[in-house]
Design an enzyme around this catalytic site. Structure first.
Site, short mmCIF file in Angstrom:
data_model
loop_
_atom_site.label_atom_id
_atom_site.label_comp_id
_atom_site.label_asym_id
_atom_site.label_seq_id
_atom_site.Cartn_x
_atom_site.Cartn_y
_atom_site.Cartn_z
N CYS A 1 31.03 37.53 37.45
CA CYS A 1 30.49 36.25 37.09
C CYS A 1 30.45 36.00 35.30
O CYS A 1 30.00 36.66 34.67
CB CYS A 1 29.07 36.01 37.67
SG CYS A 1 28.15 34.54 37.15
N ASP B 1 31.33 39.60 41.75
CA ASP B 1 31.56 38.52 42.97
C ASP B 1 32.74 39.17 43.85
O ASP B 1 33.65 39.87 43.15
CB ASP B 1 31.87 36.96 42.34
CG ASP B 1 30.79 36.57 41.85
OD1 ASP B 1 29.73 36.55 42.70
OD2 ASP B 1 30.81 35.79 40.80
#
Ligand SMILES: [Ca+2]
Ligand SMILES: [Ca+2]
Ligand SMILES: [Ca+2]
Ligand SMILES: [Ca+2]
Ligand SMILES: [Ca+2]
Ligand SMILES: [Ca+2]
Ligand SMILES: [Ca+2]
Ligand SMILES: [Ca+2]
Ligand SMILES: [Ca+2]
Ligand SMILES: [Ca+2]
Ligand SMILES: [Ca+2]
Ligand SMILES: [Ca+2]
Ligand SMILES: [Ca+2]
Ligand SMILES: [Ca+2]
Ligand SMILES: [Ca+2]
Ligand SMILES: [Ca+2]
Lengths: 164, 164, 164, 164, 164, 164, 164, 164, 164, 164
Positions: free
Chosen positions: B54, B61
């Site tokens: 992120c 992620d």
């Protein structure tokens, strides 16, 4: 990750952290600018943690919401969406109204090219209800997109809904 | 098969083996010539091991990417695709940007007749995001193919996304 | 929820937010006090987002880790566990070592009554590897618990591992 | 990742790469030293890509093999295991023999504390066969482990085997 | 059913039984006459036991093939199809080529009204590849059928391809 | 693979092929010698194509049979087992009797160390019946094995039997 | 069934209907007499609609709770259990505390022979937590039952917890 | 198969057919003699079509019942069992009572060596209840069987009961 | 429900009960009048208990048949359909012929507006065959319905056919 | 939640509570006004607890009903729908009639823009029946919607109906 390492810091951390709304709060919703406006593309949110209260009985209702849209200039910020959906937690609306209200709030916020909202609620009295609403910007090809997708909605139901 | 028989050879083997890029590296992508240019056919890559960071929080992620295309002259070499996707590992982009960037890099590389990229990300804060973008070569029947497939995208959602 | 409302604040927010470690970082692990020391109870962490690098080839490996323990005085703080597991992201260890190292770090941290760690890695070369290690405090009934659970580990395999 | 970027290099690359055996080749198996000999732990290989030939009819047979063992001093190197299993590809043995032979070869190679091999073959003539063999080092507690696990093997069959 | 009752008869039985080809053998394919030529109907073969060798590395690849066609005068005899598919066992071709070659061989053999071939390969390096090709007899309505089915191919991907 | 390439040869091929019994035919069962008598190991047959007739009403019944045994000197030849199970096709017996008869026939044939037979029948009148019988050679440790497995049979029922 | 036929009656009906507690309310729990005290039997509640608030961040947490007990004289009335569980809705406790608190409240209410509570929470930060606690009446065989079940808890993990 | 070929025969056929009881009717249960009394074996009935009425509200309740027993001299005739279970259709009992009553009626009818009854009811108010009772003939080894199975009941809950 | 309460009555009951045909028996099919002829509606039969014999080898084949039609004046009586399908039990036809013959017999019987028959056979030799045929009354809109449904048949294959 | 806290209040509570109809009772259905008449949207009811009696044999039949409609002015109140469906419990109708009758009653009640009813019945005699009917208001675009959805009904059957 809900737990602090140092319990003494709890209040402080809680206070300068996220503020969760206590009732229906469309003002929580915020936006940012779409960097790919030249293209149509889909953004879909899967929201399996939606809960609200029945306006008559006060009992909790649970649903998974699927929100899909084609952005134009504005996009919804995902954390603000989370807080907005949280704001239904202690608020009461019927299943069909929830789905329509969420769609309308997002249309107002985003002025999207296209949007659809599908709610799949847990059963009450042995029956579950799944409302679905969609929208395409009037006078554009997205209006036709909405008609087409509406007409084909849920056309091949294979999801076994057997309450267990 | 990750382990060497002789541990002394590790460095050597690692050095003359594959070089994994440390940041976003579209230059990793390589091509070879399509032997079946007279036909339209689909090639689909299922990539369940995609991970990125992120850009705001630095947290990891995870996503499964589905990349499908109809080749023209050039085809993407699969090991180079793997290395290219690896290059997002320590790089940061938003979910929607990841999907758009990958599609654009592959269009630039391959000049394909048609391509689509679908990302299905693991949830954050109880919500997951699935962006989808597609492209058909302008002025050809593949542009219409893209419109048709875009309009019908994800029209019958039966995938149970319930976070467990 | 990874995206900021105001892009200008990204750096600031990132800087006063969580610090993600760049390599193996057992010092990330923190504890808090067990409020129910009078009882034995289980705490299990399901960690499907574990990834590391192969020490030979540098290629990424992916696993789901299951960590279960019976706390004594200290319990592991879940966000610190997340950061600790993240620290393997750009670090290289063999599958069997990963599982043993994690168990040993948690034993050192918590001095638990009992602990077990199970890793289920994604396939490489058509084969996947699932290491499992456990521990019961020596000289106590938890040592016997460890023996019993070790002997019965994975005794009825119904999980279809067909690589798709 | 099977395709070369430069087709001219195919032969060269193939030649200095892995050598796949043409018939049953237990000599492919190699070992490395267990770093955690002080502990008992499980290592399990899931091998869904096993294929062999029927010694009578020459027709191909397919199976998923599950190999689990508790290492002592030596551990089997996973790439060598892959090549060893590959060596059954054009070789013929009955289903029960395959499972017994693999177990015996690994016992000879590793002198493990405990090992078990389970083969789940695809059906022929509407029936499928699943042999299972195990072993614990004689005169140790692992011999008892083998007896216990043997007696409890597959005791709760929930795997729906419907041939499709 | 691979085992003989009397082991002495093995060679004899093997010799007057089926002959399995040692390399790519399109000549194995045989046909019989379609009794229902007045009607269009579908015949689909599900072939989950397909395996071939990588032409570069020599490593085995595995796939499930789905072959569907609308017969005209000739139909493919299923046992000969099995032997033909077997002939790829020790032969090497890229995934995309395999699918195209099989389709072309069957077109040459059968002159079908319509045919499609879909290969779903097991992953290598964390990525799997699924090529799909189809064909409708030129200048007939089946050519349009091919275009329509091509355009709608795999439009709603719900198959969870997560490598485990 | 049921179809001949040359239809004229059908009768001939059929005649020198397998002879399928017309009624209950335990004499079809044949054996071969166990090459691994020094070890205990399991052989399990999954038989999802079992069908018989109801002795009262003549209506067909369908079941999946699971037959597991620990061989001693003799092993059942799998094709003969297939023909034996086929012989129930036009024969009538109650569900419980079928399971007991098959177990007894195999005990008589093989004198196994241990055997168990589990039938899972399709529903009639909204109810399905699953009989299970087992046997361990009297006076041996296998008798105790039988008692233990009998006592633990189906102890954790998770198979959802909802008639669809 | 949450909607009234006559909207004017909503308030009235709501007022003489169920009263939902606004915070942790163990006083909601009520009991009735067990009619089968001469026998041991299990009563299990599956509660997939449990939700609470994180005491630090205020964010919602979701879990499925499994509560199983062997009643003695008193049994818990199921509607009162529902209201009691509802009372956690706007209350904050850590995952481990929730499970321990519920178990203790039910022990105090029912004085059961045996009870166990298992919480399976939805993931936060990519990790989910599943606490489990149990209890057997001290000095009775149920204390041993608790030890046995505790030692065997979750011993064969096949539940795929992959966050999608 | 519910429809008559000749509608004129409906009444006649209905009248000389099965008589369905209008209320709780244990007298429907009939038996036949066990032909295999020398052996212990299991007979299990899967009954997913059980329905009854709530004695308070009159609303319908639905369950799947699993009834397993080890017969002695008498066995329950399956059609009579079906009619007996039907007799709860318009009768009212609490969930726990239903399971206990059915077990007691079958004990009285059959004097079995062992029996167990498990009811899995559909949810009401977001919670479902699963009672389980069992019995072994007092003073025999079946009494111990009952204790063992009771203690291990449902020990590894993997059944996802999430109301959808 | 296959067992009589009084074994003496077996013959009598069997004799005045259903007569099961011994070979292909289209004359078993009977009809009744459609009460809703003013509307188009679908009736679908799911028939998972279909079995026939291979005309060459005599070995049994198994399939699930799906028969869907839009009735005009006549509807097929379901018990007669069951007996008709039973009549293939000891009869031999190729897979493709079975599906075509059943469709033609039902067209002759019912003169339906539309009908389709899909057979999904269990594998032989590692391959399974799924024929599909359909029909719309010539010169009506149902002929177009047949063309449309034919062209879209099985267009998104997600059914994992892996032979187990 | 079926049990009262105070058993003495049962009758009273039952009497001023819901009245369940004893036979087919379309008069139970009640409506409320659609607040979103300006939009088309879908409301779907999943009803897995439907049961009725066979008019010939009196035996119970079970089905899951899916009712989807696009409301105009009136919407069906969900509790009244539940009571209406309950009214089939002791009433007898054929499967096809049930689906048609429910659709007609709802058309009469609601005058909806569009409605469809799909029944999926549990098997009888090894066959299950799934009727489907739909309706669009004549002379409107919803009539076309009905034709389109009718023509595409159940076009890709992947639901495995294997009777267990
Ligand atoms: Ca179910
Ligand atoms: Ca779930
Ligand atoms: Ca598979
Ligand atoms: Ca899999
Ligand atoms: Ca099946
Ligand atoms: Ca997975
Ligand atoms: Ca178990
Ligand atoms: Ca089922
Ligand atoms: Ca099923
Ligand atoms: Ca999952
Ligand atoms: Ca999921
Ligand atoms: Ca569920
Ligand atoms: Ca379900
Ligand atoms: Ca579809
Ligand atoms: Ca399968
Ligand atoms: Ca299967």
């Amino acid at each position: 990750m809900s737990r602090m390492k140092d319990e003494e810091n709890l209040t402080k951390l809680g206070s300068n952290g996220t503020k969760y709304p206590q009732d229906y709060a469309p003002e929580m919703l915020e936006t940012f600018v779409n960097k790919h406006q030249e293209n149509d593309y889909w953004v879909k949110f899967n929201c399996p943690e939606f809960t609200t209260l029945c306006p008559i009985t006060g009992q909790p209702d649970f649903a998974t919401l699927y929100i899909s849209y084609v952005p134009d200039v504005k996009m919804v910020e995902s954390k603000s969406l989370k807080l907005y959906l949280f704001s239904f937690r202690n608020h009461g609306d019927f299943h069909e109204d929830v789905v329509n209200i969420i769609m309308k709030d997002l249309i107002k916020l985003l002025d999207p090219r296209y949007i659809e909202v599908w709610g799949k609620f847990l059963p009450r009295g042995g029956i579950s209800i799944d409302p679905y609403a969609n929208y395409g910007r009037p006078g554009t090809k997205y209006e036709k997109l909405a008609e087409m997708r509406f007409s084909r909605h849920d056309i091949e139901c294979l999801d076994k809904v057997d309450n267990r």
